[in-house]
Write an enzyme that holds these catalytic residues in place. Sequence first.
Site, PDB file in Angstrom:
ATOM      1  N   LYS A 143     -38.874  11.825  44.774  1.00  0.00           N
ATOM      2  CA  LYS A 143     -39.126  11.949  43.334  1.00  0.00           C
ATOM      3  C   LYS A 143     -40.374  11.203  42.854  1.00  0.00           C
ATOM      4  O   LYS A 143     -40.701  10.127  43.334  1.00  0.00           O
ATOM      5  CB  LYS A 143     -37.914  11.428  42.544  1.00  0.00           C
ATOM      6  CG  LYS A 143     -36.720  12.352  42.552  1.00  0.00           C
ATOM      7  CD  LYS A 143     -36.962  13.705  41.893  1.00  0.00           C
ATOM      8  CE  LYS A 143     -36.963  13.627  40.390  1.00  0.00           C
ATOM      9  NZ  LYS A 143     -35.644  13.350  39.826  1.00  0.00           N
TER      10      LYS A 143
ATOM     11  N   GLU B  54     -42.204  10.065  29.355  1.00  0.00           N
ATOM     12  CA  GLU B  54     -40.852  10.129  28.771  1.00  0.00           C
ATOM     13  C   GLU B  54     -40.637   9.013  27.752  1.00  0.00           C
ATOM     14  O   GLU B  54     -40.047   9.220  26.691  1.00  0.00           O
ATOM     15  CB  GLU B  54     -39.793  10.049  29.872  1.00  0.00           C
ATOM     16  CG  GLU B  54     -39.740  11.303  30.731  1.00  0.00           C
ATOM     17  CD  GLU B  54     -38.838  11.102  31.937  1.00  0.00           C
ATOM     18  OE1 GLU B  54     -37.684  11.513  31.878  1.00  0.00           O
ATOM     19  OE2 GLU B  54     -39.305  10.527  32.936  1.00  0.00           O
TER      20      GLU B  54
END
Length: 471
Positions: A292, A299
């Site tokens: 990932k 965000e």
Amino acid sequence: MKNQSPISRSGRFSGGPGEDLARFTESASFDCRLWRQDIAGSLAHATMLQRRGLLTQREGRAIARGLQAIAKDIEAGRFTWQAALEDVHMNIEAELTRRVPAGAKLHTGRSRNDQIALDLRLWVREEAAALAGEIRELQAALVTLAHENRHVVIPGYTHLQRAQPVWLAHHLLAYVEMLQRDLGRLADGVARANECPLGSGALAGSTLPLDRPLVARLLGFVDRQGRPRVTQNSMDAVADRDFVVECCAAAALLAVHLSRLAEDVILWASAEFGFIRLAEAYTTGSSLMPQKKNPDVAELARGKSGRVIGNLVGLLTMLKGLPLTYNRDLQEDKERLFDTMDTVRATVRILAGMLRHTTINAETCARAASDPSLLATDLADHLVRRGVPFRQAHHLVGAVVAMAEGLGRPLNQLTLAELRGVDPRFDAAALAVFDLQRALAQRTLPGAPGTRELRRQLTKWRRRLTQRPRL
Ligand code: ARG
């Protein structure tokens, strides 16, 4: 920050409430941030008092020297803020009076009510100017990314469905426009905040011969011609926090823009889009999934808009039931304001840095934009040019799209004969609409993602961004 107990208060309060109460009422722990503004206001006020004969020259000079020495101590971290002294105003004045007996005269014709109104106006003016500079940097980062990738085409989206091709640069410049409006709102707010409230006293001015215009001029509350600007109603001046609301409202809309930009970045960095690659520094790995690369920074930029919006709502709610004039509720404005400005300023800076370290996957973009169905509207325009009413043209191209789907072929792989089978008004030029470069060159309207228009916009912004924003 020291919280001292028992709290020494004015003579009226003998025993003094407990520490819990002191902590509940004090604001020094956060309004100490206003020390520069508070001291600037006091210096101007003292100068005026002296000119009006309310302080002797000796007293005026002693007060000024004392305030400057305190400023130095605060700057150097040598100043002990005391919660027992409630707020920034009392902390500084108490220390001044301890050092300079004439300090006891500084509060002549002044109240903490007009003092805090002043400090906040000065703070908003400075912070808004700093934020404006940072917004300019973010605009510059967007324009640079747009310019360096001015040959990249992506699909433009509505409903998050591919709609029509646009230059990536055109998409990025949309945010530059939003930020420009944010700058305008900040400037508007600052223009209205540009009135000096000192001299309003607690709520009803003063019987002393104060010189309000002089104080205004000393503190830079002047119009374009250099004429001093002072508030026109003492009750309004101490009760007014419109300028705090306006600043936080401008910041909230800015935060919404930043959040939307962050959302585009997050989408574009996903494998599904793959339009951009974020620099490692702006991503984090997963503690569980080794592959990932999460866009955490974007965000958080999106997420932090929530608190900025919340701060605005908190402020408006705090204000809405207050009778005139000053009420202690107003003390609750500061943390909302400080948190708002800290949050948006950091977000603007971080996003600018992130964009400067973002690379564009031109090939992935080109592949996404190469879908010929993005030019179905251009095919309808082809029929419109031949006199077909748009509603009918839309319907006919709909039939062409269905046919292509049925044949399992992309739209640009149909033959002229097949198109003519749907309507004889299609002619040889019909298939040329699928030439992407030609299609973009044809978008010549001002504001459209046309080739020449984009060049014009990029030139305009590159020139404009060399100038500082006017605040
Ligand atoms: N700390 C106060 C505030 O932030 C300053 C004004 C206090 N005035 C008063 N009358 N208690 O609003």
